[in-house]
Design an enzyme around this catalytic site. Structure first.
Site, PDB file in Angstrom:
ATOM      1  N   HIS A 130       0.874  -1.181   0.000  1.00 45.71           N
ATOM      2  CA  HIS A 130       0.000   0.000   0.000  1.00 45.71           C
ATOM      3  C   HIS A 130       0.914   1.235   0.000  1.00 45.71           C
ATOM      4  CE1 HIS A 130      -3.446   2.385   0.281  1.00 45.71           C
ATOM      5  NE2 HIS A 130      -3.921   2.070   1.462  1.00 45.71           N
ATOM      6  N   GLN A 133      -0.254   4.938   0.893  1.00 45.82           N
ATOM      7  CA  GLN A 133      -0.516   5.076   2.321  1.00 45.82           C
ATOM      8  C   GLN A 133       0.766   5.426   3.077  1.00 45.82           C
ATOM      9  OE1 GLN A 133      -3.570   4.638   4.139  1.00 45.82           O
ATOM     10  NE2 GLN A 133      -2.250   5.624   5.627  1.00 45.82           N
ATOM     11  N   ASP A 222      -2.845  -1.487  12.304  1.00 44.22           N
ATOM     12  CA  ASP A 222      -3.799  -1.627  11.192  1.00 44.22           C
ATOM     13  C   ASP A 222      -4.755  -2.760  11.586  1.00 44.22           C
ATOM     14  OD1 ASP A 222      -5.085  -1.627   8.727  1.00 44.22           O
ATOM     15  OD2 ASP A 222      -3.407  -2.494   7.601  1.00 44.22           O
ATOM     16  N   CYS A 262      -3.792   3.427   9.493  1.00 45.33           N
ATOM     17  CA  CYS A 262      -4.112   3.832   8.116  1.00 45.33           C
ATOM     18  C   CYS A 262      -5.612   4.004   7.910  1.00 45.33           C
ATOM     19  CB  CYS A 262      -3.536   2.833   7.135  1.00 45.33           C
ATOM     20  SG  CYS A 262      -4.101   1.155   7.410  1.00 45.33           S
TER      21      CYS A 262
HETATM   22  N1   CP Z   1      -6.333   3.746   4.243  1.00 48.74           N
HETATM   23  C1   CP Z   1      -7.053   3.476   3.126  1.00 48.74           C
HETATM   24  O1   CP Z   1      -6.512   3.142   2.076  1.00 48.74           O
HETATM   25  O2   CP Z   1      -8.385   3.639   3.273  1.00 48.74           O
HETATM   26  P1   CP Z   1      -9.504   3.154   2.233  1.00 48.74           P
HETATM   27  O3   CP Z   1      -9.467   1.655   2.235  1.00 48.74           O
HETATM   28  O4   CP Z   1     -10.785   3.696   2.778  1.00 48.74           O
HETATM   29  O5   CP Z   1      -9.176   3.706   0.886  1.00 48.74           O
HETATM   30  N1  NVA Z   2      -4.373  -3.764   5.464  1.00 47.34           N
HETATM   31  C1  NVA Z   2      -5.644  -3.178   5.135  1.00 47.34           C
HETATM   32  C2  NVA Z   2      -5.455  -1.753   4.730  1.00 47.34           C
HETATM   33  C3  NVA Z   2      -6.728  -1.018   4.422  1.00 47.34           C
HETATM   34  C4  NVA Z   2      -6.487   0.379   3.953  1.00 47.34           C
HETATM   35  C5  NVA Z   2      -6.321  -3.985   4.046  1.00 47.34           C
HETATM   36  O1  NVA Z   2      -5.631  -4.394   3.101  1.00 47.34           O
HETATM   37  O2  NVA Z   2      -7.526  -4.222   4.136  1.00 47.34           O
END
Ligand code: CP
Ligand code: NVA
Length: 303
Positions: A130, A133, A222, A262
């Site tokens: 990600h 982020q 997270d 996040c």
């Molecule tokens: N942190 C993040 O990416 O949030 P969303 O899943 O809401 O986009």
């Molecule tokens: N680790 C989480 C992040 C969400 C923004 C997921 O992948 O669901």
């Protein structure tokens, strides 16, 4: 040649810093209400296989503020890789728009999209990474501390996509990164090996959150169950019990420690209300910075 933003590992340290400085400038302009429209007339297509609040809205608003427009394709709309191959979606969309942002399950699909698209591809989260982020997160830490020198970050929870991107970042910016994860929920071993090989940072995977947060400037958590792993929710809830970020854990870190998440948060699971709404929390500054860092990413790749 077009450039993508698929993983922080693909950037040089100079490119990471250039992104941070560009985001800082763009944010200042936005806050002063100064128009800045380097992407006038451009279109970003956004492909989502998973739900989103922050990523979807911050990219759409960001693209608008940069003078362009963004198009949202919901999970059931194109069914990338099912209705049509990833490569063909990439080829077709490249004929219509100036950039692609994708939130996908498989990282291999993200790589395929980037390979076949002739326009920049931005990773808006996949099962492995990600990167947007974590770039927004480091911008937030830089703003709060005014320096990234002598930084210790303690990751508490699942060794997931966000954790992997933190490990990538630690191969670009020197820091102490201690990750406390339950046994069997380690970050990706290849990502870890590559970052350790760089020797930029002290990266350690531990199984004790109390040890990890000792002396930490930042505690980051997270969700225990990421999108796509819902079937494991019950088992994970049991395995992660000792990994909650609560007042007791925060009290073991540095006095002015910042707590990050996040989002979306599962309040009462990986983080308590007291911490999330308390004086150490900078989670909404983090959320805001997704907008500014992604504007910088788009301005650099598509400008
Ligand atoms: N942190 C993040 O990416 O949030 P969303 O899943 O809401 O986009
Ligand atoms: N680790 C989480 C992040 C969400 C923004 C997921 O992948 O669901």
């Amino acid at each position: 040649m077009k450039k993508d933003f698929v993983s922080i590992a693909d950037l040089s340290a100079d490119e990471v810093w250039n992104l941070l400085h560009t985001a800082k400038e763009i944010k200042a302009k936005t806050q002063k209400g100064e128009p800045h429209t380097p992407l006038a007339g451009q279109t970003l297509t956004m492909i989502f296989q998973k739900p989103s609040l922050r990523t979807r809205v911050s990219f759409e608003v960001g693209m608008y503020q940069l003078g362009g427009t963004a198009l949202y394709l919901s999970p059931n709309e194109i069914r990338i890789g099912e209705r049509e191959s990833v490569a063909d979606v990439a080829r077709v969309l490249s004929r219509y728009c100036n950039g692609l942002m994708a939130r996908l399950f498989a990282h291999s699909h993200m790589l395929e999209l980037a390979r076949y698209a002739t326009v920049p591809v931005i990773n808006g989260l996949d099962d492995l990474f990600h990167p947007c982020q974590v770039m927004g997160d480091i911008l937030t830490i830089w703003e709060h501390r005014e320096t990234l020198d002598d930084l210790k970050v303690a990751w508490v929870g699942d060794g997931n996509n966000v954790a992997n991107s933190w490990i990538n970042l630690a191969s670009k910016i020197p820091m102490v990164l201690h990750l406390a994860v339950p046994e069997g929920y380690d970050p990706d071993p290849d990502v870890l090996k590559t970052a350790e090989h760089c020797g930029t940072s002290e990266i350690r995977v531990l199984h004790d959150p109390q040890e990890a947060v000792k002396g930490a400037d930042v505690i980051y958590t997270d969700v225990w169950t990421s999108m796509g792993h819902e079937a494991e929710q019950e088992e994970r809830a049991a395995r992660f019990q000792d990994f909650q970020v609560n007042d007791r854990l925060v009290g073991l870190a540095r006095k002015g420690v910042k707590v990050m998440h996040c989002l979306p948060a599962h309040r009462g699971e990986e983080i308590t209300d007291e911490v999330m709404d308390g004086p150490h929390s900078i989670v909404f500054d983090q959320a805001e910075n997704r907008l500014h860092i992604q504007k910088a990413i788009m301005a650099i790749l598509m400008g």
